[in-house]
Design a protein around this motif. Structure first.
Motif, mmCIF file in Angstrom:
data_model
loop_
_atom_site.group_PDB
_atom_site.id
_atom_site.type_symbol
_atom_site.label_atom_id
_atom_site.label_comp_id
_atom_site.label_asym_id
_atom_site.label_seq_id
_atom_site.Cartn_x
_atom_site.Cartn_y
_atom_site.Cartn_z
ATOM 1 N N UNK A 182 2.006 6.712 -6.938
ATOM 2 C CA UNK A 182 1.004 7.492 -7.400
ATOM 3 C C UNK A 182 1.147 8.775 -7.213
ATOM 4 N N UNK A 183 1.502 9.055 -6.088
ATOM 5 C CA UNK A 183 1.848 10.625 -5.625
ATOM 6 C C UNK A 183 3.221 11.178 -5.789
ATOM 7 N N UNK A 184 4.310 10.476 -6.135
ATOM 8 C CA UNK A 184 5.623 10.647 -6.418
ATOM 9 C C UNK A 184 6.095 11.265 -4.984
ATOM 10 N N UNK A 185 5.945 10.783 -3.996
ATOM 11 C CA UNK A 185 6.550 10.926 -2.642
ATOM 12 C C UNK A 185 7.344 9.917 -2.143
ATOM 13 N N UNK A 186 8.150 9.258 -2.815
ATOM 14 C CA UNK A 186 8.668 7.987 -2.282
ATOM 15 C C UNK A 186 9.198 7.808 -0.867
ATOM 16 N N UNK B 97 0.528 -1.131 -0.049
ATOM 17 C CA UNK B 97 -0.095 0.127 -0.300
ATOM 18 C C UNK B 97 0.864 1.261 -0.099
ATOM 19 N N UNK B 98 1.851 1.365 0.994
ATOM 20 C CA UNK B 98 2.894 2.435 0.876
ATOM 21 C C UNK B 98 3.444 2.612 -0.625
ATOM 22 N N UNK B 99 4.290 1.564 -1.169
ATOM 23 C CA UNK B 99 4.817 1.782 -2.404
ATOM 24 C C UNK B 99 3.957 2.187 -3.326
#
Length: 115
Positions: free
Chosen positions: A67-71, A60-62
């Motif tokens: 999706x949001x580009x906030x790795x 889920x986190x990845x």
């Protein structure tokens, strides 16, 4: 002429020996091995629950980070949440096992009092 005992004699002697071994072992040996097997199953179940929680949190986190580009933000956050969920599930399993054990001991105590 016959060289020795017949095959039927061997089979009956082998069956008698198996019966004597089974009688000597009794039910206690089976109960102990079944209990050990059950404990191993519970241990594996708890490990799988923890790893599943971590894996789902990672996924889920990845996914959200991609999706949001906030790795690493959501990845780290959901790994911790997955770990917490896995530990909570493990604790629930441990409580179930403990309740079963207490119920079994209570049943054994009742049987001993009745005897």
């Amino acid at each position: 002429m016959s060289d020795g005992p017949s095959p039927d004699d061997h089979a009956s002697r082998l069956k008698a020996l198996e019966d004597r071994i089974k009688a000597a072992k009794g039910d206690e040996a089976k109960h102990h091995s079944e209990e050990h097997y059950s404990q191993a199953q519970v241990a594996w179940r708890m490990v799988i629950e923890l790893v599943a929680g971590l894996g789902i949190g990672f996924g889920i986190g990845y996914g959200l980070d991609s999706l949001f580009g906030t790795l690493p933000i959501f990845l780290v956050l959901f790994i911790f949440l997955g770990f917490a969920a896995g530990v909570k599930t493990m604790m629930r399993t441990a409580r179930e096992v403990q309740e079963r054990q207490l119920a079994k001991e209570a049943g054994d105590n009742e049987e001993a009092e009745d005897a």
